[in-house]
Design a protein around this motif. Structure first.
Motif, PDB file in Angstrom:
ATOM      1  N   HIS A   1      23.638  16.997   5.223  1.00 20.03           N
ATOM      2  CA  HIS A   1      23.657  17.402   3.823  1.00 20.03           C
ATOM      3  C   HIS A   1      24.065  16.224   2.928  1.00 20.03           C
ATOM      4  O   HIS A   1      23.432  15.966   1.895  1.00 20.03           O
ATOM      5  CB  HIS A   1      24.620  18.572   3.635  1.00 20.03           C
ATOM      6  N   GLU A   2      25.102  15.495   3.330  1.00 23.18           N
ATOM      7  CA  GLU A   2      25.567  14.357   2.527  1.00 23.18           C
ATOM      8  C   GLU A   2      24.497  13.272   2.451  1.00 23.18           C
ATOM      9  O   GLU A   2      24.264  12.680   1.373  1.00 23.18           O
ATOM     10  CB  GLU A   2      26.852  13.791   3.131  1.00 23.18           C
ATOM     11  N   GLN A   3      23.834  12.995   3.565  1.00 21.52           N
ATOM     12  CA  GLN A   3      22.793  11.975   3.573  1.00 21.52           C
ATOM     13  C   GLN A   3      21.618  12.373   2.693  1.00 21.52           C
ATOM     14  O   GLN A   3      21.060  11.542   1.969  1.00 21.52           O
ATOM     15  CB  GLN A   3      22.331  11.719   5.004  1.00 21.52           C
ATOM     16  N   CYS A   4      21.238  13.650   2.746  1.00 22.39           N
ATOM     17  CA  CYS A   4      20.131  14.122   1.910  1.00 22.39           C
ATOM     18  C   CYS A   4      20.479  14.026   0.428  1.00 22.39           C
ATOM     19  O   CYS A   4      19.633  13.637  -0.392  1.00 22.39           O
ATOM     20  CB  CYS A   4      19.764  15.563   2.280  1.00 22.39           C
ATOM     21  N   GLN A   5      21.694  14.392   0.083  1.00 20.63           N
ATOM     22  CA  GLN A   5      22.104  14.318  -1.311  1.00 20.63           C
ATOM     23  C   GLN A   5      22.075  12.868  -1.806  1.00 20.63           C
ATOM     24  O   GLN A   5      21.607  12.581  -2.915  1.00 20.63           O
ATOM     25  CB  GLN A   5      23.514  14.913  -1.480  1.00 20.63           C
ATOM     26  N   GLN A   6      22.559  11.942  -0.982  1.00 23.13           N
ATOM     27  CA  GLN A   6      22.548  10.531  -1.362  1.00 23.13           C
ATOM     28  C   GLN A   6      21.123  10.002  -1.459  1.00 23.13           C
ATOM     29  O   GLN A   6      20.782   9.251  -2.379  1.00 23.13           O
ATOM     30  CB  GLN A   6      23.347   9.699  -0.357  1.00 23.13           C
ATOM     31  N   TRP A   7      20.295  10.395  -0.509  1.00 23.02           N
ATOM     32  CA  TRP A   7      18.888   9.955  -0.530  1.00 23.02           C
ATOM     33  C   TRP A   7      18.197  10.438  -1.799  1.00 23.02           C
ATOM     34  O   TRP A   7      17.493   9.684  -2.462  1.00 23.02           O
ATOM     35  CB  TRP A   7      18.165  10.465   0.710  1.00 23.02           C
ATOM     36  N   ARG A   8      18.373  11.725  -2.154  1.00 23.85           N
ATOM     37  CA  ARG A   8      17.722  12.252  -3.351  1.00 23.85           C
ATOM     38  C   ARG A   8      18.188  11.506  -4.602  1.00 23.85           C
ATOM     39  O   ARG A   8      17.393  11.223  -5.504  1.00 23.85           O
ATOM     40  CB  ARG A   8      18.017  13.746  -3.489  1.00 23.85           C
ATOM     41  N   LYS A   9      19.475  11.201  -4.655  1.00 24.31           N
ATOM     42  CA  LYS A   9      20.009  10.462  -5.802  1.00 24.31           C
ATOM     43  C   LYS A   9      19.358   9.083  -5.901  1.00 24.31           C
ATOM     44  O   LYS A   9      18.925   8.660  -6.980  1.00 24.31           O
ATOM     45  CB  LYS A   9      21.527  10.331  -5.653  1.00 24.31           C
ATOM     46  N   ASP A  10      19.271   8.374  -4.772  1.00 23.81           N
ATOM     47  CA  ASP A  10      18.676   7.039  -4.776  1.00 23.81           C
ATOM     48  C   ASP A  10      17.170   7.097  -5.020  1.00 23.81           C
ATOM     49  O   ASP A  10      16.601   6.213  -5.665  1.00 23.81           O
ATOM     50  CB  ASP A  10      18.947   6.339  -3.441  1.00 23.81           C
ATOM     51  N   TRP A  11      16.531   8.128  -4.498  1.00 25.36           N
ATOM     52  CA  TRP A  11      15.075   8.248  -4.603  1.00 25.36           C
ATOM     53  C   TRP A  11      14.618   8.399  -6.050  1.00 25.36           C
ATOM     54  O   TRP A  11      13.549   7.927  -6.423  1.00 25.36           O
ATOM     55  CB  TRP A  11      14.611   9.431  -3.757  1.00 25.36           C
ATOM     56  N   LYS A  12      15.431   9.048  -6.864  1.00 28.05           N
ATOM     57  CA  LYS A  12      15.056   9.250  -8.267  1.00 28.05           C
ATOM     58  C   LYS A  12      14.848   7.937  -9.009  1.00 28.05           C
ATOM     59  O   LYS A  12      14.052   7.857  -9.939  1.00 28.05           O
ATOM     60  CB  LYS A  12      16.132  10.076  -8.989  1.00 28.05           C
ATOM     61  N   THR A  13      15.582   6.902  -8.618  1.00 24.35           N
ATOM     62  CA  THR A  13      15.491   5.619  -9.321  1.00 24.35           C
ATOM     63  C   THR A  13      14.724   4.565  -8.507  1.00 24.35           C
ATOM     64  O   THR A  13      14.639   3.411  -8.923  1.00 24.35           O
ATOM     65  CB  THR A  13      16.903   5.080  -9.615  1.00 24.35           C
ATOM     66  N   ASN A  14      14.167   4.957  -7.378  1.00 21.51           N
ATOM     67  CA  ASN A  14      13.415   4.014  -6.543  1.00 21.51           C
ATOM     68  C   ASN A  14      12.022   3.817  -7.129  1.00 21.51           C
ATOM     69  O   ASN A  14      11.311   4.792  -7.375  1.00 21.51           O
ATOM     70  CB  ASN A  14      13.315   4.553  -5.114  1.00 21.51           C
ATOM     71  N   PRO A  15      11.573   2.573  -7.358  1.00 18.86           N
ATOM     72  CA  PRO A  15      10.242   2.336  -7.928  1.00 18.86           C
ATOM     73  C   PRO A  15       9.113   2.927  -7.096  1.00 18.86           C
ATOM     74  O   PRO A  15       8.051   3.266  -7.631  1.00 18.86           O
ATOM     75  CB  PRO A  15      10.147   0.800  -7.971  1.00 18.86           C
ATOM     76  N   ALA A  16       9.324   3.053  -5.770  1.00 16.22           N
ATOM     77  CA  ALA A  16       8.283   3.612  -4.905  1.00 16.22           C
ATOM     78  C   ALA A  16       8.035   5.090  -5.198  1.00 16.22           C
ATOM     79  O   ALA A  16       7.015   5.648  -4.783  1.00 16.22           O
ATOM     80  CB  ALA A  16       8.676   3.437  -3.437  1.00 16.22           C
ATOM     81  N   ASN A  17       8.957   5.724  -5.899  1.00 15.53           N
ATOM     82  CA  ASN A  17       8.851   7.142  -6.224  1.00 15.53           C
ATOM     83  C   ASN A  17       7.623   7.431  -7.083  1.00 15.53           C
ATOM     84  O   ASN A  17       6.992   8.485  -6.967  1.00 15.53           O
ATOM     85  CB  ASN A  17      10.127   7.556  -6.969  1.00 15.53           C
ATOM     86  N   ALA A  18       7.234   6.511  -7.938  1.00 25.70           N
ATOM     87  CA  ALA A  18       6.133   6.736  -8.887  1.00 25.70           C
ATOM     88  C   ALA A  18       4.791   6.562  -8.186  1.00 25.70           C
ATOM     89  O   ALA A  18       4.485   5.500  -7.652  1.00 25.70           O
ATOM     90  CB  ALA A  18       6.255   5.759 -10.046  1.00 25.70           C
ATOM     91  N   GLY A  19       4.007   7.610  -8.201  1.00 23.69           N
ATOM     92  CA  GLY A  19       2.644   7.537  -7.685  1.00 23.69           C
ATOM     93  C   GLY A  19       2.541   7.300  -6.206  1.00 23.69           C
ATOM     94  O   GLY A  19       1.581   6.679  -5.731  1.00 23.69           O
ATOM     95  N   ILE A  20       3.514   7.763  -5.432  1.00 24.61           N
ATOM     96  CA  ILE A  20       3.486   7.534  -3.991  1.00 24.61           C
ATOM     97  C   ILE A  20       2.282   8.221  -3.361  1.00 24.61           C
ATOM     98  O   ILE A  20       1.946   9.349  -3.725  1.00 24.61           O
ATOM     99  CB  ILE A  20       4.796   7.994  -3.332  1.00 24.61           C
ATOM    100  N   ARG A  21       1.637   7.523  -2.434  1.00 17.60           N
ATOM    101  CA  ARG A  21       0.433   8.056  -1.794  1.00 17.60           C
ATOM    102  C   ARG A  21       0.637   8.363  -0.313  1.00 17.60           C
ATOM    103  O   ARG A  21      -0.178   9.025   0.287  1.00 17.60           O
ATOM    104  CB  ARG A  21      -0.721   7.042  -1.933  1.00 17.60           C
TER     105      ARG A  21
END
Length: 214
Positions: free
Chosen positions: A190-210
């Motif tokens: 749960h802690e790892q998922c929460q941290q991942w989601r937080k980091d993922w929001k600001t990760n440039p790869a998040n935009a338009g991922i294929r």
């Protein structure tokens, strides 16, 4: 249990577009192109972070809930085209399964699978593999026993095919999956998922991922 999957190259993003007219393509192994939300792993849908949620279609879950039963799958690379955007392509594919070795009951080239047509199955000490070739223009028949609760991916072992959707997942003995986690393991997950989601929001790869996430 016997189930069939049809491997196809599919027009994207709309499979109603005739395949030759599409400017992009994806792969299907079953009903849909496999594609997951990178912030919502499979175990979050299985209730590890709270209540179970229904899987989106693109997660392609196949439920195997009976214990210690043999299940059989036909993977077809040759079939009659029924949709303008789904095309059988006569390519060999290495099919890889997580969580199990499977037995190879048949590998047939240049023939569509038809349950009414006699097939010579290898039932005398068949090969046991975690990867076997699906013959281009033919089909592969595999089987395994439901002895390992978990969410197990089956996919083409060519990375660029998996990344464009050539995968699905077996949800095996769903009610027993979370029993394998101790309280500490669930808390860490749960802690790892929460941290991942937080980091993922600001990760440039998040935009338009294929990438499919497989």
């Amino acid at each position: 249990m016997l189930e069939g999957f049809y491997v196809s190259s599919v027009s994207y993003p709309n499979e109603s577009t005739p395949w030759p007219e599409s400017n992009q393509w994806r792969w299907n192994l079953a009903n849909s192109t496999f594609f997951v939300d990178w912030a919502e792993p499979t175990y979050s849908y299985l209730g590890l972070e709270g209540e179970n949620k229904p899987f989106p279609e693109s997660y392609q879950p196949i439920y195997l809930n009976e214990k210690d039963k043999w299940v059989y799958f036909v993977i077809n690379a040759n079939f009659t085209q029924t949709s303008p955007g789904k095309l059988p392509v006569p390519l060999d594919h290495p099919i890889h399964l997580h969580g199990h070795d499977f037995v190879v009951l048949a590998q047939v080239t240049h023939q569509q699978f038809n349950a009414a047509t006699p097939i010579k199955y290898d039932l005398d000490n068949p090969m046991r593999r975690d990867t076997a070739v699906l013959p281009g223009g033919g089909f592969l028949v595999i089987a395994f026993e439901t002895k390992n609760p978990g969410a197990w991916l089956i996919h083409c072992h060519l990375a660029f095919h998996s990344s464009t959707g050539f995968a699905l997942q077996f949800i095996e003995r769903e009610s027993e999956i979370l029993e394998q986690f101790s309280g500490r393991q669930a808390k860490l997950y749960h802690e790892q998922c929460q941290q991942w989601r937080k980091d993922w929001k600001t990760n440039p790869a998040n935009a338009g991922i294929r990438d499919s996430g497989a």
